[in-house]
Design an enzyme around this catalytic site. Structure first.
Site, PDB file in Angstrom:
ATOM      1  CG  HIS A  94     -20.721  -9.261  88.122  1.00 18.57           C
ATOM      2  ND1 HIS A  94     -21.884  -9.938  87.829  1.00 18.57           N
ATOM      3  CD2 HIS A  94     -20.853  -8.818  89.400  1.00 18.57           C
ATOM      4  CE1 HIS A  94     -22.696  -9.905  88.870  1.00 18.57           C
ATOM      5  NE2 HIS A  94     -22.091  -9.234  89.847  1.00 18.57           N
ATOM      6  CD  GLU A 153     -23.144  -6.800  96.119  1.00 15.88           C
ATOM      7  OE1 GLU A 153     -22.705  -5.652  95.920  1.00 15.88           O
ATOM      8  OE2 GLU A 153     -23.058  -7.715  95.281  1.00 15.88           O
TER       9      GLU A 153
END
EC number: 3.4.13.22
Length: 244
Positions: free
Chosen positions: A134, A211
């Site tokens: 990220h 995820e």
């Protein structure tokens, strides 16, 4: 293809695709549109190191537009998060650690550390991630919303749920009634995850297997999946310049 079973096999990247990612590497603010809903989850949670804006790479944004072209017009992208500062990454790691510690007080610190790292990178762990996904601006967390009913599609868990049910292909296995999920819902979750996974994969994203909401483009997780030696560096300095 969109209804195919989830399969984490990806084509080896070629130089032309890498060149495109490099040419569209600019740091941009991801703004809401009729079909892009910006939740900015961690800012809403008031985690340190967050901002009112969601930032990402231009390449990620352009690929999201390609995704929208392939989805039914009543479906929208619901963006939880994209670029994440190192300060926010550390705060999130601690948050997930504390949640798991409360749920499993019998676990040792070592057990907790192992489990947390399945769902969130530690900002000071370069041995696993040279650049936290990220933080590079190449990762994005998202779901799908049905604009007709103004409701999110059912993906089986909430965002950041640290359980095995969050594994992207979990519902590919045979129905398991012990989870208290009906067979009809089990199949719906499978269908929705396949839809998101396959349309994202088709335009070039790869998925983080733990995820269902996490996808990567041009970051170190992506590079590993497509056998690339190149990936985006940290976007922290670029965000500071853009927001300052």
């Amino acid at each position: 293809m969109i209804g195919q079973a989830i399969c984490h096999d990806y084509q080896i990247i070629d130089n032309k695709a890498v060149d495109w990612l490099q040419q569209h590497s600019a740091c941009i603010e991801l703004k809401a549109t009729q079909r892009i809903i910006c939740s900015n989850e961690y800012y809403q949670q008031k985690l340190i190191g967050t901002a009112p804006e969601i930032y990402t790479r231009q390449s990620v944004y352009l690929k999201l537009l390609m995704v929208l072209e392939q989805l039914d017009p009543y479906l929208a992208l619901y963006i939880f998060d994209s670029y994440r500062s190192l300060a926010c990454q550390g705060a999130l790691f601690d948050q997930i650690y504390n949640e798991l510690n409360q749920a499993h007080p019998e676990w040792s610190n070592e057990q907790l550390e192992v489990e947390v790292r399945k769902y969130v990178a530690h900002p000071d762990e370069p041995s696993r991630f040279a650049v936290p996904p990220h933080n590079s601006g190449g990762a994005i967390d998202l779901a799908l919303v049905d604009l007709r009913a103004n409701t999110a599609l059912d993906f089986g868990t909430g965002f950041d749920d640290p359980t095995v049910l969050s594994q992207t292909d979990y519902f590919e296995q045979d129905y398991q009634p012990e989870f208290g999920i009906s067979l009809e819902r089990w199949q719906l979750i499978r269908q929705n995850r396949r839809l998101l996974f396959n349309v994202m994969k088709r335009v070039g994203f790869v998925n983080f297997t733990s995820e269902w909401w996490h996808y990567d483009l041009g970051d170190c997780l992506w590079a590993k999946s497509v056998q690339s030696s190149w990936f985006y560096p940290s976007m922290e300095h670029d965000v500071d310049k853009l927001s300052g």
